[in-house]
Write a protein that holds these residues in place. Structure first.
Motif, PDB file in Angstrom:
ATOM      1  N   GLY A 185       0.815  -1.001  -0.023  1.00 50.89           N
ATOM      2  CA  GLY A 185       0.113   0.074  -0.255  1.00 50.89           C
ATOM      3  C   GLY A 185       0.555   1.449   0.312  1.00 50.89           C
ATOM      4  N   GLN A 186       1.792   1.115   0.211  1.00 54.38           N
ATOM      5  CA  GLN A 186       2.765   1.833   0.069  1.00 54.38           C
ATOM      6  C   GLN A 186       4.901   1.753  -0.421  1.00 54.38           C
ATOM      7  N   VAL A 187       5.086   2.918  -0.816  1.00 58.55           N
ATOM      8  CA  VAL A 187       6.842   2.364  -1.318  1.00 58.55           C
ATOM      9  C   VAL A 187       7.224   2.114  -0.669  1.00 58.55           C
ATOM     10  N   THR A 188       8.000   1.876  -0.480  1.00 58.34           N
ATOM     11  CA  THR A 188       8.992   1.422   0.890  1.00 58.34           C
ATOM     12  C   THR A 188      10.228   0.956   1.054  1.00 58.34           C
ATOM     13  N   ILE A 189      11.474   1.396   1.735  1.00 57.61           N
ATOM     14  CA  ILE A 189      12.729   1.381   1.210  1.00 57.61           C
ATOM     15  C   ILE A 189      12.851   0.531   3.052  1.00 57.61           C
ATOM     16  N   LEU A 190      13.438  -0.470   2.505  1.00 55.46           N
ATOM     17  CA  LEU A 190      13.611  -1.463   3.463  1.00 55.46           C
ATOM     18  C   LEU A 190      15.073  -1.483   4.145  1.00 55.46           C
ATOM     19  N   ASN A 191      15.611  -0.567   5.511  1.00 55.80           N
ATOM     20  CA  ASN A 191      16.953  -0.815   5.290  1.00 55.80           C
ATOM     21  C   ASN A 191      17.059  -1.637   6.324  1.00 55.80           C
ATOM     22  N   VAL A 192      18.551  -2.441   5.855  1.00 56.91           N
ATOM     23  CA  VAL A 192      18.667  -3.738   6.774  1.00 56.91           C
ATOM     24  C   VAL A 192      19.750  -2.616   7.648  1.00 56.91           C
ATOM     25  N   TRP A 193      19.757  -3.174   8.696  1.00 60.47           N
ATOM     26  CA  TRP A 193      20.604  -2.381   9.522  1.00 60.47           C
ATOM     27  C   TRP A 193      21.034  -3.278  11.009  1.00 60.47           C
ATOM     28  N   GLY A 194      22.620  -2.533  11.804  1.00 56.33           N
ATOM     29  CA  GLY A 194      22.468  -2.720  13.518  1.00 56.33           C
ATOM     30  C   GLY A 194      22.690  -1.260  14.132  1.00 56.33           C
ATOM     31  N   VAL A 195      23.093  -1.790  15.303  1.00 58.37           N
ATOM     32  CA  VAL A 195      23.921  -0.830  15.669  1.00 58.37           C
ATOM     33  C   VAL A 195      25.723  -1.391  15.673  1.00 58.37           C
ATOM     34  N   TRP A 196      25.837  -2.176  15.264  1.00 62.09           N
ATOM     35  CA  TRP A 196      27.113  -2.989  15.374  1.00 62.09           C
ATOM     36  C   TRP A 196      27.754  -2.077  13.937  1.00 62.09           C
ATOM     37  N   CYS A 197      26.793  -1.496  12.930  1.00 60.91           N
ATOM     38  CA  CYS A 197      27.526  -1.388  11.914  1.00 60.91           C
ATOM     39  C   CYS A 197      27.449   0.220  11.613  1.00 60.91           C
ATOM     40  N   VAL A 198      28.622   0.741  11.053  1.00 59.17           N
ATOM     41  CA  VAL A 198      29.813   1.455  11.412  1.00 59.17           C
ATOM     42  C   VAL A 198      29.181   2.333   9.910  1.00 59.17           C
ATOM     43  N   THR A 199      29.279   1.734   9.110  1.00 59.23           N
ATOM     44  CA  THR A 199      28.167   2.652   7.881  1.00 59.23           C
ATOM     45  C   THR A 199      26.765   2.679   7.621  1.00 59.23           C
ATOM     46  N   CYS A 200      26.364   2.162   8.645  1.00 59.19           N
ATOM     47  CA  CYS A 200      24.825   2.420   8.823  1.00 59.19           C
ATOM     48  C   CYS A 200      24.610   3.886   9.642  1.00 59.19           C
ATOM     49  N   ALA A 201      25.594   3.779  10.460  1.00 59.95           N
ATOM     50  CA  ALA A 201      25.629   4.959  12.124  1.00 59.95           C
ATOM     51  C   ALA A 201      25.828   6.377  10.479  1.00 59.95           C
ATOM     52  N   VAL A 202      27.114   5.267   9.637  1.00 64.49           N
ATOM     53  CA  VAL A 202      26.879   7.611   8.391  1.00 64.49           C
ATOM     54  C   VAL A 202      25.906   7.905   7.715  1.00 64.49           C
TER      55      VAL A 202
END
Lengths: 162, 206
Positions: free
Chosen positions: B63-80
């Motif tokens: 029902g809505q366009v979504t960006i599913l973001n796979v992440w974790g707190v241990w992941c540095v690039t995610c923080a960036v």
């Protein structure tokens, strides 16, 4: 004389003991690798697990199988392989399961497709063409050359005799 | 005269090799063909990270366009990438859902408590901004495996009908958004609006 012989004998014993010790250590590592976490129903299941983890490639690391890798994805894949085997899936089914998620990349034995066909055909073709080349070259040039050379050699022999 | 073609053979072979190696300079060995592209999401039933009593299934992403973001707190690039994703959410109203998985939580021998994970997530989001509408907690990392996730961060662009249209490995920054993810996202949003406006007259007729 006798002391040196004695020390020689000892050093030999030491060396062989070292070799035995090293090989025992290596053997025990090999065994414990699969057993630290997983228990298997049978030896064949265990063999399947070892074969599969050696054959499946870690999708994140560069050129490592999932048995070797310590990446989290490799841990998860080993766990998945284990649980699938426990469910009674065959080796091929496990490979297909992984391929459905990570593509052909995940298996170290690439399937024969139009693109990968040349991996097998290339070397055979190369040998074949090279062989043709060599045979053709051989059959054309030697006779006259050889005859001339023989004549020359004969002449030289004659000269030497004189 | 007769030997000219033979001399050319090594040269041609060399040039072919140069072309092959030159192309190799720009190939990315980490790039994989995603197996989930143009398919629906694999079935799952997973809890909300913050409110474990709420469960999500693939239906919730329709029902809505979504960006599913796979992440974790241990992941540095995610923080960036987090501040930029937050900016996308605030300025362009991009719908981002997190698929969270924890590295330290070994499903078989796990000792880490849920409240500890939640605390870490709250800390991180308060530091870098919160781009997520909500976070789905992939407890056993099974759904990540089904999606062909190799690490974090990874992104799945999912259209309004729940079909995965893009699998982007790596972070989303300004350049990636402008050249790769953004155009597709806007196109899909426009498509979903058209679908809605096409279906509206029918509703009115009834």
């Amino acid at each position: 004389m006798s002391t040196s012989a004695l020390s020689k004998k000892y050093s030999f014993n030491f060396l062989s003991a070292l070799i035995v010790l090293l090989s025992v250590m290596l053997m025990s590592f090999d065994v414990s690798a699969a057993e630290d976490k997983f228990t298997f129903d049978s030896d064949t299941q265990r063999a399947s697990f070892l074969r599969l983890t050696a054959e499946l490639r870690c999708p994140m690391c560069q050129n490592q199988n999932i048995a070797d890798s310590d990446a989290m994805i490799a841990h998860d894949m080993r766990r998945k392989v284990y649980s699938l085997l426990k469910q009674g899936k065959s080796e091929q089914e496990v490979i297909d399961y992984m391929k459905a998620r990570y593509g052909d990349f995940v298996h170290y034995q690439p399937p024969v497709t139009a693109a990968t066909f040349w991996l097998w055909a290339g070397p055979v073709l190369f040998i074949f063409i090279a062989l043709l080349f060599v045979i053709r070259k051989r059959s054309v040039s030697p006779p006259e050359d050889m005859a001339a050379k023989l004549a020359k050699a004969d002449a030289m022999l004659e000269q030497e005799k004189e | 005269m007769k030997k000219a073609p033979l001399v050319a053979i090594p040269l041609v072979l060399f040039l072919l090799l140069v072309v092959f190696l030159f192309k190799g300079l720009f190939s990315d060995p980490r790039e994989l063909d995603s197996q989930v592209k143009d398919k629906t999401l694999p079935p799952f039933s997973l809890p909300d990270l913050m409110e474990p009593n709420t469960t999500y299934t693939p239906e919730d992403l329709k029902g809505q366009v979504t960006i599913l973001n796979v992440w974790g707190v241990w992941c540095v690039t995610c923080a960036v990438e987090m501040p930029y994703l937050t900016q996308l959410r605030n300025e362009q109203d991009v719908h981002i859902v997190g698929l969270y998985f924890d590295q330290d939580l070994d499903p078989d021998f796990g000792t880490k408590t849920l409240s500890r994970v939640q605390q870490e997530v709250t800390n991180m989001l308060s530091r870098y901004g919160n781009p997520y509408a909500y976070n789905i907690f992939d407890v056993y990392r099974d759904t990540s495996l089904d999606l062909g996730v190799t690490g974090a961060p990874e992104h799945f662009v999912i259209d309004a009908r729940g079909i995965i249209r893009m699998h982007h490995i790596g972070d989303i920054n300004e350049r990636v958004w402008r050249n790769k993810v953004g155009p597709l996202y806007r196109k899909l949003v426009a498509e979903s609006r058209n679908d809605v406006s096409e279906s509206l007259p029918e509703v009115a007729n009834e």
